[in-house]
Write a protein that holds these residues in place. Structure first.
Motif, PDB file in Angstrom:
ATOM      1  N   ILE A 148       3.537   9.587   1.473  1.00  0.00           N
ATOM      2  CA  ILE A 148       3.489   9.611   2.884  1.00  0.00           C
ATOM      3  C   ILE A 148       4.420   8.574   3.167  1.00  0.00           C
ATOM      4  O   ILE A 148       4.233   7.289   2.701  1.00  0.00           O
ATOM      5  CB  ILE A 148       1.956   9.545   3.015  1.00  0.00           C
ATOM      6  CG1 ILE A 148       1.212  10.787   2.554  1.00  0.00           C
ATOM      7  CG2 ILE A 148       1.725   9.426   4.703  1.00  0.00           C
ATOM      8  CD1 ILE A 148      -0.166  10.994   3.039  1.00  0.00           C
ATOM      9  N   PRO A 149       4.792   8.662   4.806  1.00  0.00           N
ATOM     10  CA  PRO A 149       5.896   7.498   5.107  1.00  0.00           C
ATOM     11  C   PRO A 149       4.865   6.251   5.418  1.00  0.00           C
ATOM     12  O   PRO A 149       3.706   6.456   5.610  1.00  0.00           O
ATOM     13  CB  PRO A 149       6.344   7.946   6.232  1.00  0.00           C
ATOM     14  CG  PRO A 149       6.666   9.524   6.004  1.00  0.00           C
ATOM     15  CD  PRO A 149       5.174   9.723   5.041  1.00  0.00           C
ATOM     16  N   ASP A 150       5.654   4.972   5.198  1.00  0.00           N
ATOM     17  CA  ASP A 150       4.749   3.862   5.359  1.00  0.00           C
ATOM     18  C   ASP A 150       4.319   3.615   7.084  1.00  0.00           C
ATOM     19  O   ASP A 150       3.035   3.143   7.296  1.00  0.00           O
ATOM     20  CB  ASP A 150       5.645   2.614   5.110  1.00  0.00           C
ATOM     21  CG  ASP A 150       5.962   2.450   3.761  1.00  0.00           C
ATOM     22  OD1 ASP A 150       5.268   3.111   2.740  1.00  0.00           O
ATOM     23  OD2 ASP A 150       7.026   1.941   3.156  1.00  0.00           O
ATOM     24  N   ASP A 151       5.077   4.395   8.025  1.00  0.00           N
ATOM     25  CA  ASP A 151       4.688   4.129   9.389  1.00  0.00           C
ATOM     26  C   ASP A 151       3.495   4.971   9.492  1.00  0.00           C
ATOM     27  O   ASP A 151       2.472   4.511  10.382  1.00  0.00           O
ATOM     28  CB  ASP A 151       5.733   4.466  10.292  1.00  0.00           C
ATOM     29  CG  ASP A 151       6.287   5.746  10.048  1.00  0.00           C
ATOM     30  OD1 ASP A 151       5.933   6.541   9.093  1.00  0.00           O
ATOM     31  OD2 ASP A 151       7.125   6.582  10.766  1.00  0.00           O
ATOM     32  N   ALA A 152       3.351   6.074   8.827  1.00  0.00           N
ATOM     33  CA  ALA A 152       2.040   6.684   8.850  1.00  0.00           C
ATOM     34  C   ALA A 152       0.765   6.217   8.479  1.00  0.00           C
ATOM     35  O   ALA A 152      -0.350   6.214   9.009  1.00  0.00           O
ATOM     36  CB  ALA A 152       2.255   8.410   8.328  1.00  0.00           C
ATOM     37  N   VAL A 153       1.018   5.458   7.165  1.00  0.00           N
ATOM     38  CA  VAL A 153       0.076   4.802   6.772  1.00  0.00           C
ATOM     39  C   VAL A 153      -0.424   3.697   7.510  1.00  0.00           C
ATOM     40  O   VAL A 153      -1.714   3.282   7.892  1.00  0.00           O
ATOM     41  CB  VAL A 153       0.432   4.273   5.283  1.00  0.00           C
ATOM     42  CG1 VAL A 153      -0.801   3.537   4.867  1.00  0.00           C
ATOM     43  CG2 VAL A 153       0.813   5.595   4.384  1.00  0.00           C
ATOM     44  N   SER A 154       0.514   3.073   8.531  1.00  0.00           N
ATOM     45  CA  SER A 154       0.162   1.939   9.241  1.00  0.00           C
ATOM     46  C   SER A 154      -0.636   2.147  10.359  1.00  0.00           C
ATOM     47  O   SER A 154      -1.604   1.673  10.935  1.00  0.00           O
ATOM     48  CB  SER A 154       1.541   1.162   9.752  1.00  0.00           C
ATOM     49  OG  SER A 154       2.101   0.540   8.488  1.00  0.00           O
ATOM     50  N   ARG A 155      -0.249   3.447  10.871  1.00  0.00           N
ATOM     51  CA  ARG A 155      -0.972   4.013  12.137  1.00  0.00           C
ATOM     52  C   ARG A 155      -2.416   4.264  11.532  1.00  0.00           C
ATOM     53  O   ARG A 155      -3.463   4.297  12.497  1.00  0.00           O
ATOM     54  CB  ARG A 155      -0.228   5.349  12.509  1.00  0.00           C
ATOM     55  CG  ARG A 155       1.080   4.888  13.327  1.00  0.00           C
ATOM     56  CD  ARG A 155       1.507   6.211  14.183  1.00  0.00           C
ATOM     57  NE  ARG A 155       1.643   7.183  13.525  1.00  0.00           N
ATOM     58  CZ  ARG A 155       2.820   7.608  12.949  1.00  0.00           C
ATOM     59  NH1 ARG A 155       3.912   6.912  13.175  1.00  0.00           N
ATOM     60  NH2 ARG A 155       2.969   8.729  12.101  1.00  0.00           N
ATOM     61  N   LEU A 156      -2.625   5.013  10.276  1.00  0.00           N
ATOM     62  CA  LEU A 156      -3.946   4.998   9.821  1.00  0.00           C
ATOM     63  C   LEU A 156      -4.866   4.064   9.881  1.00  0.00           C
ATOM     64  O   LEU A 156      -5.923   3.782  10.129  1.00  0.00           O
ATOM     65  CB  LEU A 156      -3.706   5.969   8.459  1.00  0.00           C
ATOM     66  CG  LEU A 156      -5.210   6.212   8.038  1.00  0.00           C
ATOM     67  CD1 LEU A 156      -6.043   7.056   8.682  1.00  0.00           C
ATOM     68  CD2 LEU A 156      -4.913   6.930   6.402  1.00  0.00           C
ATOM     69  N   ARG A 157      -4.489   2.763   9.210  1.00  0.00           N
ATOM     70  CA  ARG A 157      -4.862   1.660   9.020  1.00  0.00           C
ATOM     71  C   ARG A 157      -5.381   0.999  10.311  1.00  0.00           C
ATOM     72  O   ARG A 157      -6.432   0.393  10.430  1.00  0.00           O
ATOM     73  CB  ARG A 157      -4.013   0.461   8.144  1.00  0.00           C
ATOM     74  CG  ARG A 157      -3.656   0.982   6.741  1.00  0.00           C
ATOM     75  CD  ARG A 157      -2.848   0.332   5.914  1.00  0.00           C
ATOM     76  NE  ARG A 157      -3.355  -1.140   5.915  1.00  0.00           N
ATOM     77  CZ  ARG A 157      -3.803  -1.468   4.633  1.00  0.00           C
ATOM     78  NH1 ARG A 157      -3.672  -0.762   3.691  1.00  0.00           N
ATOM     79  NH2 ARG A 157      -4.381  -2.909   4.643  1.00  0.00           N
ATOM     80  N   SER A 158      -4.511   1.133  11.131  1.00  0.00           N
ATOM     81  CA  SER A 158      -4.955   0.388  12.551  1.00  0.00           C
ATOM     82  C   SER A 158      -6.124   1.308  13.118  1.00  0.00           C
ATOM     83  O   SER A 158      -6.847   0.788  13.882  1.00  0.00           O
ATOM     84  CB  SER A 158      -3.648   0.623  13.436  1.00  0.00           C
ATOM     85  OG  SER A 158      -3.364   1.941  13.659  1.00  0.00           O
ATOM     86  N   ARG A 159      -6.381   2.751  12.705  1.00  0.00           N
ATOM     87  CA  ARG A 159      -7.381   3.220  13.322  1.00  0.00           C
ATOM     88  C   ARG A 159      -8.587   3.065  12.754  1.00  0.00           C
ATOM     89  O   ARG A 159      -9.986   3.335  13.108  1.00  0.00           O
ATOM     90  CB  ARG A 159      -7.265   4.711  13.338  1.00  0.00           C
ATOM     91  CG  ARG A 159      -6.019   5.373  14.251  1.00  0.00           C
ATOM     92  CD  ARG A 159      -5.788   6.758  13.913  1.00  0.00           C
ATOM     93  NE  ARG A 159      -6.974   7.589  13.844  1.00  0.00           N
ATOM     94  CZ  ARG A 159      -7.064   8.713  13.437  1.00  0.00           C
ATOM     95  NH1 ARG A 159      -5.981   9.389  13.103  1.00  0.00           N
ATOM     96  NH2 ARG A 159      -7.870   9.268  13.495  1.00  0.00           N
ATOM     97  N   THR A 190       0.689  -1.232  -0.083  1.00  0.00           N
ATOM     98  CA  THR A 190      -0.088   0.017   0.078  1.00  0.00           C
ATOM     99  C   THR A 190       0.856   1.258  -0.028  1.00  0.00           C
ATOM    100  O   THR A 190       1.726   1.398   0.719  1.00  0.00           O
ATOM    101  CB  THR A 190      -0.827   0.040   1.222  1.00  0.00           C
ATOM    102  OG1 THR A 190      -1.725  -1.088   1.319  1.00  0.00           O
ATOM    103  CG2 THR A 190      -1.779   1.425   1.238  1.00  0.00           C
ATOM    104  N   ARG A 191       0.564   2.193  -0.873  1.00  0.00           N
ATOM    105  CA  ARG A 191       1.173   3.449  -1.120  1.00  0.00           C
ATOM    106  C   ARG A 191       0.067   4.785  -0.914  1.00  0.00           C
ATOM    107  O   ARG A 191      -0.857   4.442  -1.589  1.00  0.00           O
ATOM    108  CB  ARG A 191       1.938   3.567  -2.299  1.00  0.00           C
ATOM    109  CG  ARG A 191       3.172   2.673  -2.302  1.00  0.00           C
ATOM    110  CD  ARG A 191       4.135   2.957  -3.569  1.00  0.00           C
ATOM    111  NE  ARG A 191       5.140   1.809  -3.680  1.00  0.00           N
ATOM    112  CZ  ARG A 191       5.883   1.916  -4.710  1.00  0.00           C
ATOM    113  NH1 ARG A 191       5.692   2.739  -5.678  1.00  0.00           N
ATOM    114  NH2 ARG A 191       6.879   0.836  -4.806  1.00  0.00           N
ATOM    115  N   LEU A 192       0.612   5.665  -0.211  1.00  0.00           N
ATOM    116  CA  LEU A 192      -0.369   6.739  -0.100  1.00  0.00           C
ATOM    117  C   LEU A 192       0.589   8.047  -0.396  1.00  0.00           C
ATOM    118  O   LEU A 192       1.455   8.342  -0.110  1.00  0.00           O
ATOM    119  CB  LEU A 192      -0.945   6.934   1.236  1.00  0.00           C
ATOM    120  CG  LEU A 192      -1.954   7.935   1.532  1.00  0.00           C
ATOM    121  CD1 LEU A 192      -3.154   7.702   0.686  1.00  0.00           C
ATOM    122  CD2 LEU A 192      -2.074   8.005   3.035  1.00  0.00           C
TER     123      LEU A 192
END
Length: 371
Positions: A356-367, A193-195
């Protein structure tokens, strides 16, 4: 012979002791009342003395009244009536004699047991395991072909095929996209996934193609980017932050009004700004039969007939900000989206693109639910 004088007052009533009844005024003598068990009085010199003062003694039963047995001893072994309790042995506590409400034969749950989370090494559900069969619409969405609704529309139009056979229904589970084509082109497997953030300018459409030949955002994007879909839309005269992704599932989750991701805009308006009317938008408003939810509107700056407002919404309906402000009698001169969810426009230049960095995308997906 003279008659005795008549006495005034209430009529006389029969004695409760069983003696001769006193006739009421103007009536006939009544028959003595039969003694009952309620007439029993405790024995003792004081009781006899009181009875002698009244002129007659109350009848006493020939045997003492048996005391009522305690509740623990009143259980009938033959009938077993509900509500009565069995004799409690000395080695049982008060809580042990309570009847159990369980209707099954499962052993009672221990009080010290607590539900534990599934460990990371435990097997995941089949629907989330890598390589597990999934709906074709979900697989194509994860591959960036489009949203689930777009893919279901493509399938209805006969644009999606499997092994050369056009699909007529999205009710198909596949483990991979091998042999799947869209418009005759094979679909690559879903990648990570990329954003991306994109600063959209005015004068271009948020669409892949336009029948009238007008410019779209894809004409401005670099050619080396993967296939991307937009998260939400900005109309031609709206500028600011536009998010793009290669994951159709992430796109759908971020667009759902139920997830209530905040969209913030800066708006330059022309007209008379009424602060009370802006505050009333927090309760929602209905315009031409369309209900818009809570909207937070603040005045950032005001100069003459122009003012800058900060508008915050969570639904993102079609042209929502423009329609609401026009309903209040304000003319929108400029509309800029400055944030979407946790992502800000900041100082990204116009037409600029940034991953957007992958860690920011991971935090969004967890929410997000279901991600």
């Amino acid at each position: 012979m003279s008659k005795p004088p008549r006495r005034s007052g209430p009529p006389r009533r029969p004695s409760k002791t069983g003696g001769p009844a006193r006739p009421p005024f103007g009536g006939k003598p009544q028959r003595p009342r039969r003694a009952t068990e309620q007439d029993h009085v405790p024995d003792g010199p004081r009781a006899a003395e009181r009875a002698g003062e009244r002129g007659t003694a109350r009848p006493v039963r020939d045997r003492p009244v048996r005391e009522r047995a305690p509740l623990e001893r009143s259980f009938n072994e033959r009938t077993g009536k509900p509500g009565e309790r069995r004799p409690r042995p000395d080695n049982r506590s008060e809580s042990d004699e309570r009847p159990s409400r369980r209707t099954d034969r499962r052993p009672p749950r221990r009080t010290d047991e607590r539900p534990t989370r599934r460990s990371e090494g435990a097997a995941a559900p089949a629907a989330h395991r890598p390589g597990a069969p999934q709906r074709i619409a979900k697989l194509l969405a994860r591959a960036g072909v489009g949203s689930r609704r777009d893919i279901e529309r493509m399938i209805a139009e006969g644009r999606v095929s499997v092994e050369g056979t056009a699909l007529t229904s999205p009710a198909l589970n596949l483990a991979s996209l091998d042999g799947v084509t869209v418009d005759g082109n094979p679909v690559a497997a879903a990648s990570a996934t990329r954003l991306y953030r994109f600063h959209k300018p005015t004068g271009c459409l948020t669409t892949a193609r336009d029948p009238k030949g007008r410019a779209t955002i894809y004409d401005l994007l670099p050619k080396d980017l993967p296939r991307l879909v937009t998260i939400g839309r900005l109309d031609m005269n709206t500028e600011g932050l536009l998010l793009l992704t290669n994951d159709g599932e992430l796109k759908r989750a971020m667009e759902l009004p139920a997830n209530a991701l905040i969209r913030r805009y800066r708006v330059r308006v022309f007209g008379s700004v009424n602060a009370r009317a802006l505050e009333a938008l927090a309760e929602g408003v209905t315009i031409e039969g369309v209900r818009y939810g809570s909207i937070n509107a603040d005045i950032e700056h005001k100069s003459g007939a122009y003012a800058w407002l900060v508008i915050t919404i969570t639904e993102g309906k079609n042209r929502e900000v423009r329609k609401v402000l026009e309903h209040l009698g304000l003319k929108v001169a400029r509309l800029i989206r400055v944030s979407y969810g946790p992502f800000e426009l900041e100082d990204l230049p116009v037409r600029g693109v940034e991953q957007i960095p992958d860690d920011a995308v991971s935090r969004l997906r967890s929410r997000l639910p279901g991600k």
